[in-house]
Scaffold this active site. Structure first.
Site, PDB file in Angstrom:
ATOM      1  N   CYS A 184       0.940  -1.139   0.422  1.00 49.06           N
ATOM      2  CA  CYS A 184      -0.305   0.416  -0.415  1.00 49.06           C
ATOM      3  C   CYS A 184       0.992   1.368   0.502  1.00 49.06           C
ATOM      4  O   CYS A 184       1.061   1.753   1.022  1.00 49.06           O
ATOM      5  CB  CYS A 184      -0.498  -0.211   1.272  1.00 49.06           C
ATOM      6  SG  CYS A 184      -1.621   1.132   1.369  1.00 49.06           S
ATOM      7  N   CYS A 237      -0.408   3.941   2.241  1.00 50.01           N
ATOM      8  CA  CYS A 237      -0.445   3.604   3.489  1.00 50.01           C
ATOM      9  C   CYS A 237       0.925   4.204   3.957  1.00 50.01           C
ATOM     10  O   CYS A 237       1.347   4.953   5.008  1.00 50.01           O
ATOM     11  CB  CYS A 237      -0.574   2.385   3.981  1.00 50.01           C
ATOM     12  SG  CYS A 237      -1.951   1.673   3.237  1.00 50.01           S
ATOM     13  N   ASP A 238       2.332   3.804   3.245  1.00 52.66           N
ATOM     14  CA  ASP A 238       3.388   3.628   3.838  1.00 52.66           C
ATOM     15  C   ASP A 238       4.442   3.859   3.089  1.00 52.66           C
ATOM     16  O   ASP A 238       6.121   4.666   3.450  1.00 52.66           O
ATOM     17  CB  ASP A 238       4.669   1.875   3.417  1.00 52.66           C
ATOM     18  CG  ASP A 238       2.588   1.762   4.152  1.00 52.66           C
ATOM     19  OD1 ASP A 238       2.891   1.700   5.162  1.00 52.66           O
ATOM     20  OD2 ASP A 238       2.671   0.341   4.199  1.00 52.66           O
TER      21      ASP A 238
END
Ligand code: NDP
Length: 317
Positions: A139, A142-143
């Site tokens: 992701c 997200c990261d």
């Protein structure tokens, strides 16, 4: 097992656009739906950035914000949203069906709407597993933040990979895109965007042999599947964007599904092979997989469930 058995009219499993739309419709039809929102409430849209193709948002909207609005709308009509998992089901026999939430709580449900969506696939390398969360991620949204100003790689050639590569290119110094064939699968517009981003380097005919690093990702060894040559690229982040698998394992043995696990529904309906059990969203759709089609199929599932209950009431009246 606890003995506080709860009997409900409508259970919704999953909380993406399909689940929330099913909740809005079934709550408004007074079916008093109970939703189990799962491990990642809001589903895949909570790990995406701008959604620009959902009608009604002319300026676009962030995925998590959109799911928040869906949730509020479902709650407004009285959906009982629970932050837990349905851990097993028993669709043998006739409804109400016994399902177990969070391993212990027993529920009897007259109808079940499955909206469990799909999850990211992985390459299957042991180094990928070992370094997961230490630089390996599925992701970017997200990261990606953790790799600000660093070099990263992303595997995949579909719309997701292109979208995530573009996202990473804004944060990172350099993005290597590892594409296994000599062409993309993504739509032309997405490919165009990637090809016109100066800090994205596309490596065609390339496969990942190993992700390198002891405690965290330091590099990746990439093999050209045409020439057989291997090379090492120095990267601190390694993103995998190679598609998804439907979250349908707990329904195996009860519901008809294809070889990948996508639930089969009667065409033009949300009906599964089991009466009173309906499926919507990405758990049953490997073709369109859009938020708007998921929402539409969630509406179908709620209407099918409502009509099923009404028809049953008519026959028992
Ligand atoms: P896709 O299934 O479309 O693409 C998966 C990609 O991963 C393919 O290019 C595939 O390669 C590659 N791949 C699969 N397995 C491996 C492997 N083991 N090693 C290396 N590469 C691999 O998945 P997406 O998640 O990209 O998209 C899913 C759906 O969602 C699509 O319908 C897409 O259009 C849609 N989508 C739409 C968006 C939008 O409109 N904004 C954004 C994101 C997704 P190959 O091509 O060789 O098979």
């Amino acid at each position: 097992m606890s003995n506080n058995v709860e009997h409900i009219e409508c259970l919704i499993v999953g909380s993406g656009p399909a689940g929330y739309t099913a909740a809005i419709y079934s709550a408004r039809a007074d079916m008093k739906p109970v939703m189990y929102a799962g491990m990642q409430p809001g589903g895949q849209l909570t790990i995406t950035t701008d959604v620009e193709n959902y009608p009604g948002y002319p300026e676009g909207i962030m995925g998590p914000e959109m799911m928040e609005l869906f949730r509020k709308q479902a709650e407004r009509f009285g959906t009982d949203i629970r932050y837990g998992m349905i851990t097993s089901v028993d669709f043998s026999g006739k409804p109400p069906y016994k399902v177990i939430a969070d391993e212990t709580h027993e529920i009897l449900a007259d109808t079940v709407i499955i909206a469990t969506g799909a999850s990211a696939k992985w390459l299957g390398l042991s180094s990928e597993e070992r370094l997961n969360g230490r630089g390996v991620s599925a992701c970017a949204v997200c990261d990606g933040f953790f790799f600000r100003g660093k070099d990263v790689a992303i595997v995949g050639a579909g719309d997701t990979a292109c979208e995530e590569a573009s996202y990473l290119a804004k944060i990172c110094s350099k993005v290597y895109m590892i594409v296994r064939r000599d062409e993309f699968r993504a739509s032309k517009a997405m490919v165009h965007r990637v090809q016109n981003t100066p800090n994205i380097e596309i490596l065609f005919n390339s496969e990942t042999e190993e992700i390198l690093g002891e405690q965290k990702v330091e590099a990746a060894r990439i093999k050209n599947n045409k020439t057989g040559e291997s090379k090492t690229i120095d990267v601190q982040g390694f993103f995998v964007a190679i598609g998804h698998k439907p979250n349908t394992d707990i329904f195996k043995g009860f519901l008809d599904m294809d070889e990948t696990g996508y639930l089969k529904t009667i065409p033009g309906t949300s009906k599964t092979n089991i009466e009173g059990v309906f499926a919507c969203g990405d758990a049953q759709d490997k073709v369109y997989r859009q938020a708007v089609t998921a929402a539409g199929s969630g509406c179908m599932a709620a209407l099918d469930a409502e009509r099923y209950i009404a028809a049953k009431a008519d026959t028992t009246a």
